[in-house]
Design an enzyme around this catalytic site. Structure first.
Site, PDB file in Angstrom:
ATOM      1  N   CYS A  15      -6.709  -5.263  -1.421  1.00 38.61           N
ATOM      2  CA  CYS A  15      -8.169  -5.716  -1.334  1.00 38.61           C
ATOM      3  C   CYS A  15      -8.352  -6.749  -2.780  1.00 38.61           C
ATOM      4  CB  CYS A  15      -9.154  -5.217  -0.525  1.00 38.61           C
ATOM      5  SG  CYS A  15      -9.902  -3.583  -1.599  1.00 38.61           S
TER       6      CYS A  15
ATOM      7  N   ARG B  55      -1.273   5.031  -7.054  1.00 39.66           N
ATOM      8  CA  ARG B  55      -2.424   5.603  -7.956  1.00 39.66           C
ATOM      9  C   ARG B  55      -2.325   6.857  -8.449  1.00 39.66           C
ATOM     10  NH1 ARG B  55      -5.020   5.048  -1.493  1.00 39.66           N
ATOM     11  NH2 ARG B  55      -5.173   2.946  -0.680  1.00 39.66           N
TER      12      ARG B  55
ATOM     13  N   GLN C 125       1.163   0.120   1.585  1.00 40.52           N
ATOM     14  CA  GLN C 125       0.273  -0.713   2.550  1.00 40.52           C
ATOM     15  C   GLN C 125       0.589  -1.656   3.672  1.00 40.52           C
ATOM     16  OE1 GLN C 125      -3.604   0.294   0.207  1.00 40.52           O
ATOM     17  NE2 GLN C 125      -4.306   1.846   1.671  1.00 40.52           N
TER      18      GLN C 125
ATOM     19  N   ASP D 258      -1.751  -3.532   4.546  1.00 44.01           N
ATOM     20  CA  ASP D 258      -2.956  -3.907   4.544  1.00 44.01           C
ATOM     21  C   ASP D 258      -3.031  -5.600   4.992  1.00 44.01           C
ATOM     22  OD1 ASP D 258      -5.098  -2.208   3.433  1.00 44.01           O
ATOM     23  OD2 ASP D 258      -4.355  -2.831   0.916  1.00 44.01           O
TER      24      ASP D 258
ATOM     25  N   HIS E   8      -6.536  -7.990   6.147  1.00 45.56           N
ATOM     26  CA  HIS E   8      -8.030  -8.419   5.673  1.00 45.56           C
ATOM     27  C   HIS E   8      -8.184  -9.519   6.208  1.00 45.56           C
ATOM     28  CE1 HIS E   8      -6.921  -5.564   1.842  1.00 45.56           C
ATOM     29  NE2 HIS E   8      -8.555  -5.646   2.450  1.00 45.56           N
TER      30      HIS E   8
ATOM     31  N   LYS F 280     -16.023   2.861   7.883  1.00 43.30           N
ATOM     32  CA  LYS F 280     -14.593   2.745   8.817  1.00 43.30           C
ATOM     33  C   LYS F 280     -14.244   3.945  10.076  1.00 43.30           C
ATOM     34  CE  LYS F 280     -12.949   6.427   6.179  1.00 43.30           C
ATOM     35  NZ  LYS F 280     -11.651   6.796   5.199  1.00 43.30           N
TER      36      LYS F 280
ATOM     37  N   HIS G  92     -10.963  -4.823   6.570  1.00 39.12           N
ATOM     38  CA  HIS G  92     -10.224  -4.661   6.273  1.00 39.12           C
ATOM     39  C   HIS G  92      -9.204  -3.874   7.293  1.00 39.12           C
ATOM     40  CE1 HIS G  92     -11.298  -4.163   2.014  1.00 39.12           C
ATOM     41  NE2 HIS G  92     -12.524  -4.283   2.847  1.00 39.12           N
TER      42      HIS G  92
END
Length: 637
Positions: free
Chosen positions: A336, A365, A383, A385, A387, A466, A512
């Site tokens: 992000c 991570r 990911q 991802d 946005h 979320k 997100h």
């Protein structure tokens, strides 16, 4: 003296003071008295023979509840510990802890003799004897001094350590069944005879209290169910899960590998990479149709970005850092912040919004080595991802579109799913008003679409609430994959803005979004869901050519060329082996189509078709089979 007992439905009954929970259960109905295993007095768990001393709210716990099953399994763990002591001797076995876990229990013991899977049958036999004795299980509250004296006499150093660690005001209780005594909070079944079906599953090493500086103990895992049929169903499930284990299948099917040179970091082999690419391209095309722009952001950015985004305060313990030119950098744990910088790179108008940015972004991570689990728990993953930068009035429509996209993709895989709405966690940033606004927006979307959901209090991201999608696989296991997160915080942190109709600057709202979540974890999950037999469109090898002898290898290569030109992934088994052997090998590789080539096929420009799960499907010309396979790939059935 009489006391008032209030039942869960609000009914009030009167009993003599000192009446036990089991007596209350029996007075309500004979069936309830028979099925009760424990109870709650004013919300606190208690044994069935616990007397009720004052006006109280009472709940009876039966085996068909989660708490009832946990009590049942906890008692089985005590019976196992008693059996181990009876076999190997009181002095030879030192007891650690024996908690309930998902689907079962374990007990950690300190014993010199290395136990193996072969010892479990003997322990089970001793447990059966204890169950047949139907020993009463009796709770006793003791003082710290008495507890210490008891376990010193029993020479149980690990129990003494546990007693020393208890708070000063803790109530200390022990449970006795026959000659066996254990330190335990309880509650437990009334007697050992209530246990009907159990199985010991495995033995493993475990550090005492999970600390590698402590002694290594032996941990015995088991499970227990109220009915034999339930146990047999569970054992069948475990066998099926073992066969489907993605680590085993990943190795056998040559999909991915792991190396000590990069613990917790998957290496994709060519066949695994094919699956990953197909998954990306499938989603990529759907996103293109829905107005997403794909980007790529750096793997590493300096600390200033992570402090600005809030990750430094909320996530630094899970991040990897390095120094470059006297500046601290971090490998990104999320995509992000990079997307915020991309939005900020240009002047934006309200007419530009919504802006939808997607990325297949590699993130890192930190996970403890003991938590790593094949593709399901790794230290680096991709990911999917995206946005979405939106106007406040666009929030609900955009979230609705994302829900529709996720639903479409999950339907392709045949997944059912449940939805959770996760609200503000304790470790959050931003004002209460903005959080309430964000939570209400998500509720509105779900409610207006008539979508069923469960509220998961306090489990939101640190920057916003979320919606999580929990999919159910072929073994009815639940996996959290897709997520939609509403964020009013990060745009403010990064100073994002767009020019509104009033020619003033305004903050956008960020959504997100991920569909697969971790692509790596999704591949591991799909491998188990399909037991390695991927649908045709995902299968690394879609057709395997099996010439019946070396005489037909050249023809096989001509067929291969034709099928590859039609966009089909093909391999040839050109080995000088019998046809039956080649077919069995292709079946083990779970190839969707096996195409046999011999004299008749060569003379007629055809192949003999065998399809996974269907067997012999007859003969097809090359154009016919190319068209058949191509149509099936395109339909993604």
């Amino acid at each position: 003296m009489e006391i008032e007992v209030t039942l869960p439905d609000g009914t009030v009954r009167r009993y003599q003071k000192g009446t036990t929970l089991v007596q209350v259960a029996g007075s309500i109905s004979t069936g309830l008295g028979k099925n009760a295993v424990a109870g709650k007095i004013d919300g606190k768990l208690a044994d069935l023979n616990c007397p009720i001393g004052q006006n109280s709210t009472i709940e009876v716990i039966t085996l068909d509840s989660k708490e009832g099953l946990e009590i049942y399994r906890h008692t089985t763990a005590h019976v196992m510990a008693q059996a181990i002591k009876s076999i190997y001797g009181d002095k030879a076995v030192k007891l650690g802890i024996g908690p309930v876990i998902a689907d079962g229990f374990y007990y950690d013991i300190d014993i010199e003799k290395p136990l193996s899977i072969d010892d479990l049958a003997r322990i089970e036999q001793a447990m059966e004897g204890i169950i047949k004795e139907d020993l009463p299980i009796v709770r006793r509250a003791v003082s710290r001094e008495e507890a210490t004296e008891l376990f010193e006499k029993l020479e149980e150093p690990l129990k003494l350590e546990l007693i020393q660690g208890l708070p000063e005001d803790a109530e200390i209780t022990v449970y006795e069944q026959g000659e066996f005594l254990d330190l335990c909070r309880g509650p437990h079944l009334p007697s050992t005879g209530r246990i009907k079906a159990f199985k010991l599953l495995s033995v493993a090493g475990a550090y005492w209290r999970g600390d590698s500086n402590n002694k290594m103990l032996q941990r015995i895992y088991g499970t227990a169910f109220p009915k034999k049929a339930q146990l047999e169903e569970h054992l069948h499930f475990l066998e099926e899960a073992k066969k489907r284990d993605h680590r085993k299948l990943g190795k056998e099917l040559e999909l991915f590998m792991f190396s000590e040179e990069a613990p917790g970091m998957p290496f994709y082999l060519p066949k695994g990479m094919t699956i990953r690419t197909e998954l990306e391209n499938f989603e990529r095309e759907l996103q293109r149709q829905r107005g997403y722009d794909e980007v790529r952001t750096p793997l590493m950015m300096n600390n200033r970005v992570w402090e600005e985004s809030g990750h430094w305060d909320h996530y630094k313990d899970n991040m990897y850092f390095t120094n470059v030119d006297d500046t601290t950098y971090a490998l990104k744990p999320m995509n992000c912040p990079g997307h915020m910088l991309i939005f900020k790179n240009s002047l934006r108008s309200y007419r530009d919004l919504p802006i939808r940015i997607s990325e297949y972004g590699q993130v890192h991570r930190h996970e403890f080595s003991g938590a790593l689990n094949g593709m399901m728990r790794v230290r680096t993953f991709c990911q999917d991802d995206a946005h979405l930068f939106v106007l406040p009035e666009q929030i609900e429509e955009e979230i609705g579109n994302v829900i529709a996209l996720i639903d479409h993709i999950y339907q392709i895989f045949g997944f059912e799913y449940k939805i959770e709405l996760s609200t503000r966690p304790e470790d959050s940033m931003g004002s209460e008003e903005l959080w309430e606004q964000a939570e209400q927006s998500l509720k509105n979307v779900l409610d207006r679409r008539g979508i069923e959901y469960r509220v998961n209090e306090g489990d939101g991201a640190f920057y916003g609430p979320k919606i999580d999608f929990h999919i159910t696989d072929a073994l009815k296991r639940s996996w959290q994959c897709g997520t939609i997160q509403l964020d009013f915080q990060m745009p403010e942190k990064f100073g994002l803005s767009y020019i509104g109709e009033d020619n003033q600057k305004h903050l956008p709202v960020v959504i997100h979004r991920a569909v697969y979540g971790s692509l790596d974890r999704f591949i591991g999950m799909l491998t188990e869901h399909y037991a390695g037999a991927f649908p045709l469109w995902l299968a690394p090898v879609q057709a395997k050519l099996l010439p019946v002898s070396e005489n037909y290898v050249d023809y096989a290569y001509r067929v291969k060329k034709s099928l590859e030109e039609a966009g089909i992934r093909v391999e040839i088994d050109a080995r000088n082996e019998k046809l039956g052997y080649k077919i069995r090998e292709a079946q083990l590789e779970k190839v969707p189509y096996m195409l046999v080539l011999g004299e008749n096929e060569k003379n007629s420009d055809s192949v003999s078709v065998r399809k996974r799960g269907e067997g012999d499907c007859g003969s097809r010309t090359i154009p016919e089979i190319a068209n058949q396979i191509g149509e099936e790939i395109r339909s993604r059935n």
